[in-house]
Design a protein around this motif. Structure first.
Motif, short mmCIF file in Angstrom:
data_model
loop_
_atom_site.label_atom_id
_atom_site.label_comp_id
_atom_site.label_asym_id
_atom_site.label_seq_id
_atom_site.Cartn_x
_atom_site.Cartn_y
_atom_site.Cartn_z
N GLY A 158 16.77 19.47 57.62
CA GLY A 158 15.53 20.24 57.80
C GLY A 158 15.62 21.31 58.88
O GLY A 158 14.60 21.81 59.35
N LYS A 159 16.82 21.72 59.24
CA LYS A 159 17.00 22.74 60.27
C LYS A 159 16.37 24.08 59.84
O LYS A 159 15.65 24.71 60.59
N THR A 160 16.69 24.48 58.62
CA THR A 160 16.14 25.75 58.11
C THR A 160 14.64 25.62 57.87
O THR A 160 13.87 26.54 58.17
N THR A 161 14.22 24.49 57.35
CA THR A 161 12.80 24.26 57.08
C THR A 161 11.99 24.37 58.37
O THR A 161 10.96 25.05 58.42
N PHE A 162 12.48 23.75 59.42
CA PHE A 162 11.82 23.84 60.73
C PHE A 162 11.77 25.30 61.19
O PHE A 162 10.73 25.77 61.68
N THR A 163 12.86 26.03 61.02
CA THR A 163 12.92 27.43 61.47
C THR A 163 11.93 28.30 60.70
O THR A 163 11.31 29.20 61.25
N LYS A 164 11.79 28.00 59.40
CA LYS A 164 10.80 28.75 58.59
C LYS A 164 9.39 28.54 59.14
O LYS A 164 8.61 29.49 59.27
N PHE A 165 9.07 27.30 59.46
CA PHE A 165 7.74 27.01 60.02
C PHE A 165 7.58 27.69 61.38
O PHE A 165 6.53 28.25 61.68
N LEU A 166 8.61 27.65 62.16
CA LEU A 166 8.57 28.27 63.49
C LEU A 166 8.29 29.77 63.34
O LEU A 166 7.43 30.32 64.02
N TYR A 182 4.69 30.62 62.64
CA TYR A 182 3.78 30.58 63.80
C TYR A 182 4.14 31.60 64.86
O TYR A 182 3.36 31.84 65.78
N MET A 183 5.29 32.24 64.74
CA MET A 183 5.64 33.36 65.61
C MET A 183 5.05 34.66 65.06
O MET A 183 5.16 35.71 65.69
N GLY A 184 4.50 34.58 63.85
CA GLY A 184 3.89 35.76 63.25
C GLY A 184 4.83 36.55 62.35
O GLY A 184 4.52 37.69 61.99
N ILE A 185 5.95 35.96 61.98
CA ILE A 185 6.90 36.66 61.11
C ILE A 185 6.42 36.55 59.66
O ILE A 185 6.17 35.46 59.17
N LYS A 186 6.30 37.71 59.02
CA LYS A 186 5.77 37.73 57.65
C LYS A 186 6.89 37.68 56.61
O LYS A 186 6.68 37.24 55.49
N ASP A 187 8.09 38.15 56.99
CA ASP A 187 9.21 38.14 56.04
C ASP A 187 9.58 36.71 55.69
O ASP A 187 9.38 35.79 56.48
N THR A 188 10.15 36.55 54.50
CA THR A 188 10.64 35.23 54.11
C THR A 188 11.90 34.91 54.90
O THR A 188 12.83 35.72 54.96
N ILE A 189 11.91 33.75 55.50
CA ILE A 189 13.09 33.32 56.26
C ILE A 189 13.96 32.46 55.35
O ILE A 189 13.51 31.42 54.86
N ASN A 190 15.16 32.94 55.10
CA ASN A 190 16.10 32.20 54.24
C ASN A 190 17.26 31.69 55.06
O ASN A 190 17.55 32.22 56.13
N SER A 191 17.95 30.72 54.53
CA SER A 191 19.09 30.16 55.24
C SER A 191 20.17 31.22 55.46
O SER A 191 20.57 31.92 54.52
N TYR A 243 15.11 38.99 62.48
CA TYR A 243 13.73 39.26 62.07
C TYR A 243 13.04 39.96 63.24
O TYR A 243 12.81 39.35 64.29
N GLU A 244 12.74 41.24 63.05
CA GLU A 244 12.03 41.97 64.11
C GLU A 244 10.61 41.47 64.19
O GLU A 244 9.97 41.17 63.18
N ASN A 245 10.10 41.35 65.40
CA ASN A 245 8.79 40.75 65.63
C ASN A 245 8.45 40.97 67.09
O ASN A 245 9.32 41.42 67.85
#
Ligand SMILES: Nc1ncnc2c1ncn2[C@@H]1O[C@H](COP(=O)(O)OP(=O)(O)OP(=O)(O)O)[C@@H](O)[C@H]1O
Ligand SMILES: [Mg+2]
Length: 149
Positions: free
Chosen positions: A39-47, A50-59, A68-70
């Motif tokens: 769940g390392k990537t899954t956790f990072t996606k959730f993180l 909540y940081m306000g990143i709108k792009d899809t975070i992929n592995s 990811y600029e933010n």
């Protein structure tokens, strides 16, 4: 300072990521370890959410690093494939950068990990249940103290 928490399902993992998102600062180094599919990537996606990143975070398994600029940029690394083939020194620019650096399989580049970092090891208990072992080194210690679950 170390702490262990139990995460019963994806919703709780999301909630935990939200809690961590409130503790982030520029230059934060978040080291992740845990088996394939822990769940390392899954956790990072959730993180990222909540940081306000709108792009899809992929592995980033195949690219090693995704940026990811933010307001607080996210540098998402997966160094699984760097095991035993030495360090790509360009990564250190991001590890010691101005964003949040999340490193999946950080032990593969342990020689490049700062003395002070936030370490999370995720273990699979069953399909949806995880154990997270947290360790805060140096200035990250107080975050671990604060987290109650
Ligand atoms: N409580 C949970 N927390 C995280 N992931 C969960 C949980 N329950 C189920 N899962 C599922 O487990 C999988 C975790 O996969 P993920 O790609 O995040 O793992 P990973 O640790 O990044 O693996 P890899 O080492 O291959 O990069 C996802 O399919 C996710 O939906
Ligand atoms: Mg992953």
């Amino acid at each position: 300072m170390k702490k262990e928490i139990i995460i019963n399902n994806l919703q709780e993992m999301e909630q935990f990521a939200k809690t961590i998102s409130e503790e982030l600062f520029p230059g934060f180094v978040l080291c992740l370890e845990g088996d394939l599919g822990a769940g390392k990537t899954t956790f990072t996606k959730f993180l990222g959410k909540y940081m306000g990143i709108k792009d899809t975070i992929n592995s980033p398994t195949f690219t090693i690093l995704k940026i990811y600029e933010n307001d607080l940029p996210l540098y998402h690394m997966d160094v699984y494939r760097l095991n035993g083939i030495g360090m790509d020194y360009e990564l250190e620019e991001f590890i010691y950068g101005e964003g949040l650096c999340v490193i999946e399989w950080y032990k593969n580049i342990s020689e490049s990990i700062p003395d002070e970092s936030f370490i999370m090891e995720i273990s699979i208990i069953d399909e949806n249940k995880r154990k997270i072992s947290l360790e805060g080194l140096g200035k990250y210690e107080k975050i671990i103290k604060k987290i109650s679950y």
